[in-house]
Design an enzyme around this catalytic site. Structure first.
Site, PDB file in Angstrom:
ATOM      1  N   ARG A  83       1.066  -1.248   0.001  1.00 54.17           N
ATOM      2  CA  ARG A  83       0.226  -0.308   0.228  1.00 54.17           C
ATOM      3  C   ARG A  83       0.422   1.495  -0.122  1.00 54.17           C
ATOM      4  NH1 ARG A  83      -3.342   2.794   4.167  1.00 54.17           N
ATOM      5  NH2 ARG A  83      -4.683   3.307   3.603  1.00 54.17           N
ATOM      6  N   HIS A  87       0.008   4.071  -2.915  1.00 55.56           N
ATOM      7  CA  HIS A  87       0.540   5.391  -2.348  1.00 55.56           C
ATOM      8  C   HIS A  87       1.319   6.707  -2.836  1.00 55.56           C
ATOM      9  CE1 HIS A  87      -3.449   5.851   0.653  1.00 55.56           C
ATOM     10  NE2 HIS A  87      -3.790   3.938  -0.078  1.00 55.56           N
ATOM     11  N   ASN A 115      -3.625   8.720   4.486  1.00 48.72           N
ATOM     12  CA  ASN A 115      -1.938   8.163   4.497  1.00 48.72           C
ATOM     13  C   ASN A 115      -2.405   8.316   5.672  1.00 48.72           C
ATOM     14  OD1 ASN A 115      -1.777   7.872   1.883  1.00 48.72           O
ATOM     15  ND2 ASN A 115      -1.046  10.556   1.909  1.00 48.72           N
ATOM     16  N   HIS A 214      -6.355  -5.752  -3.163  1.00 48.71           N
ATOM     17  CA  HIS A 214      -7.027  -6.339  -2.010  1.00 48.71           C
ATOM     18  C   HIS A 214      -6.982  -7.720  -1.013  1.00 48.71           C
ATOM     19  CE1 HIS A 214      -9.071  -1.985  -2.909  1.00 48.71           C
ATOM     20  NE2 HIS A 214      -7.637  -1.366  -2.555  1.00 48.71           N
TER      21      HIS A 214
END
Length: 345
Positions: A83, A87, A115, A214
């Site tokens: 992740r 990001h 975040n 995911h």
């Protein structure tokens, strides 16, 4: 679930199939207009193979050793490091801007609301410290983020699952406002998701495959509460969720919501990188509206069905990670090589 650092017989079979799939024609490169797309070279100037072969030849060994050790001790870190890379790349490109700390006059990306739940920064710091001892002022924080994401996923298989081309440099700017503007939202419809990915040179196969991340990790109940209890403001549930699964989710996330309560994004194996996300999406059991949105577009829905075949998914995921890792990279004399990933030099 216990992960091991050696590939099991079944894992080796999957890996062999992945290499077969990579070299065979398939819909994993099916473009948004019905044609086939090229590889990462289509994105222009990108990192390359062997970038540190002379200046820091042990870079991948150091990253892999530290990341595998940390994921072995805490399997949840795999999702967190993956992740972190996402990001980073979707805001200003893959330049490690997500690692920079806020200053008195600037609120940085990591302090933007999407975040605040990011983690794994300490793993990046540990790798950076080790590399600074071996190769001072040489390896960028951006490259470390990309390597750690790959190595975190690869741990369960015992070998690197895709190539990470290196040579990124670190950015000097990090703005919380840009994170708010550019990170894909879990509440987005398909058109919004497609626009966000296309703005970064990524197509529908990338969008669907990267959504498959995911399959690892958890989310907070408060994030999905409206889908369960008040979807249209009338105390109803989201009809795109299977009604029996709604009951399961309500049992995990009862009202009133506990802000600290989490639930797995993959209901079967949230600590294992596998195809269960796509199995869930096809059963109307995707956790986020953005997961359900994949099934509203015929092209994405077709791929979501195809990616239930794990070797095909894994092959496309690796290619899509390469594509994502090339977003707006700083190379040459652009940016810098930070001494400390939290601060510009």
């Amino acid at each position: 679930m216990t992960m091991t650092t050696t590939a099991s017989t079944s894992s080796l079979f999957v890996i062999a199939l992945v290499f077969f799939v990579v070299t065979s024609p398939c819909l994993c490169n099916f473009g948004p207009g019905g044609g086939f797309r090229g590889g990462p070279g289509d994105l222009g100037l990108v990192p390359r193979r062997g970038f540190y072969s002379a200046s820091c030849p042990s870079v991948e060994d150091v990253s892999r050793s530290i990341t595998w050790s940390r994921v072995s001790a805490n399997p949840a870190l795999a999702a967190k490091l993956l992740r972190l890379h996402f990001h980073d790349c979707f805001v200003r490109g893959c330049d490690a801007s997500v690692l920079l700390d806020s200053t008195k006059g600037n609120k940085a990306e990591k302090d933007a609301s999407p975040n605040l739940s990011l983690a794994g920064f300490d793993v990046i710091d540990q790798i950076k410290s080790a590399l600074e001892m071996k190769c001072p002022n040489t390896v960028s924080c951006a490259d470390i983020v990309a390597l750690a994401a790959r190595d975190a996923v690869s741990y369960q298989f015992g070998i690197p699952m895709w190539e990470v081309r290196l040579g990124r440099r670190d950015g000097r700017v990090s703005l919380a406002s840009e994170a708010l503007d550019n990170l894909p939202s879990p509440f987005s419809d398909f058109a919004t998701l497609q626009q966000s990915f296309a703005a970064n040179g990524l197509d529908i196969p990338d969008l669907v495959a990267l959504s498959g991340a995911h399959t690892l990790g958890v989310t907070h109940c408060v994030v999905i509460a409206s889908r369960l209890y008040n979807f249209t403001g009338k105390g109803d549930s989201d009809p795109s969720l299977d009604h029996n699964y709604v009951k399961v989710l309500k049992s995990i996330c009862p009202n009133p919501q506990n802000p600290n309560k989490t639930l797995p994004m993959d209901p079967v194996s949230p600590l294992k990188f596998d195809n269960q996300y796509f199995v869930a999406v096809n059963k109307k059991e995707g956790i986020f509206p953005s997961d359900a949105a994949l099934m509203t577009d015929s092209r994405a829905a077709l791929l979501a069905r195809i990616y239930q075949n794990f070797p095909i998914f894994l092959a496309q995921f690796g290619q899509s990670m390469v594509n994502m890792g090339n977003i707006k990279t700083l190379t040459g004399n652009a940016g810098e090589i930070r001494k400390n990933c939290h601060f510009v030099n």
